[in-house]
Design a protein around this motif. Sequence first.
Motif, PDB file in Angstrom:
ATOM      1  N   PRO A  50     129.070  26.726  87.088  1.00 19.89           N
ATOM      2  CA  PRO A  50     130.158  26.878  88.061  1.00 19.89           C
ATOM      3  C   PRO A  50     129.894  26.096  89.344  1.00 19.89           C
ATOM      4  N   VAL A  51     130.920  25.973  90.159  1.00 25.77           N
ATOM      5  CA  VAL A  51     130.802  25.342  91.479  1.00 25.77           C
ATOM      6  C   VAL A  51     130.537  26.437  92.503  1.00 25.77           C
ATOM      7  N   VAL A  52     129.415  26.355  93.194  1.00 30.18           N
ATOM      8  CA  VAL A  52     129.075  27.342  94.221  1.00 30.18           C
ATOM      9  C   VAL A  52     128.697  26.610  95.504  1.00 30.18           C
ATOM     10  N   ARG A  53     128.720  27.353  96.609  1.00 36.30           N
ATOM     11  CA  ARG A  53     128.344  26.791  97.910  1.00 36.30           C
ATOM     12  C   ARG A  53     126.902  27.154  98.232  1.00 36.30           C
ATOM     13  N   ALA A  65     125.915  23.072  91.660  1.00 38.55           N
ATOM     14  CA  ALA A  65     126.073  23.819  90.410  1.00 38.55           C
ATOM     15  C   ALA A  65     125.349  25.150  90.521  1.00 38.55           C
ATOM     16  N   GLY A  66     126.023  26.224  90.105  1.00 35.02           N
ATOM     17  CA  GLY A  66     125.430  27.558  90.156  1.00 35.02           C
ATOM     18  C   GLY A  66     124.755  27.935  88.849  1.00 35.02           C
ATOM     19  N   ARG A  67     124.294  29.180  88.781  1.00 38.56           N
ATOM     20  CA  ARG A  67     123.590  29.651  87.580  1.00 38.56           C
ATOM     21  C   ARG A  67     124.562  29.938  86.445  1.00 38.56           C
ATOM     22  N   GLY A  68     125.652  30.649  86.760  1.00 34.71           N
ATOM     23  CA  GLY A  68     126.605  30.993  85.713  1.00 34.71           C
ATOM     24  C   GLY A  68     127.898  31.521  86.304  1.00 34.71           C
ATOM     25  N   PHE A  69     128.913  31.619  85.456  1.00 37.38           N
ATOM     26  CA  PHE A  69     130.220  32.111  85.873  1.00 37.38           C
ATOM     27  C   PHE A  69     130.209  33.637  85.949  1.00 37.38           C
ATOM     28  N   THR A  70     130.996  34.173  86.877  1.00 38.28           N
ATOM     29  CA  THR A  70     131.096  35.625  87.010  1.00 38.28           C
ATOM     30  C   THR A  70     132.049  36.185  85.954  1.00 38.28           C
TER      31      THR A  70
END
Length: 216
Positions: A50-53, A65-70
């Motif tokens: 996912p796209v995270v800040r 890039a994040g770890r995973g989608f919620t």
Amino acid sequence: MIPNGHFHKDWQRFVKTWFNQPARKLRRKQNRIKKARSIAPRPAAGPLRPVVRCPTVRYHTKVRAGRGFTLQELKAAGLNSAFARSIGISVDYRRRNKSVESLQLNAQRLKEYRSKLILFPQHNKKKLRAGEAGEEERKVASQLMGKVLPIHQATLRTKARVPTEDEKKFSAFTILRKARADARLVGIRAKRAKDAAENSEDVTKAATKEPKKSKK
């Protein structure tokens, strides 16, 4: 005076060399190729992220890039966690959405990935299930070697323009000093307003009194 120089310390024993670095580079490349072949036709770079800040005020303008989608993002895209992991989507049970924008952005990212995905059937001999690709689509499919839907930094560039009169008169120092004064005097001003509301008659009498005439 006789100097006491320490020049016999056998320093050659403590020298660290890196002559194996070119061979390691080749070995890493061969391992990447071997891994890509073993997981084919799935993307070689791994699952969709996912796209995270970035955290803290200093870096929160950048995305990564994040770890995973919620679970909320998966639900908004019409997926469940077990099926999402089976089609190359990473899931993070701990992360939570704190804004509607991030939820919508990652839900749209999931929908885009799902639209481009060619889903191979789990059992070739059985009847195709909903969403699984036919034989013609599977022939066209090729393994993605790069990142899945790479993340790009959004750049906002403003055009040069002539500043307005209000912008020229703006003083950051004055605004900050006024804000500090307002924060400091908030209690005193509230007390004055309360006293004026309770003793409204005294205030009106004081306002209606005629000013004294000055003696000549």
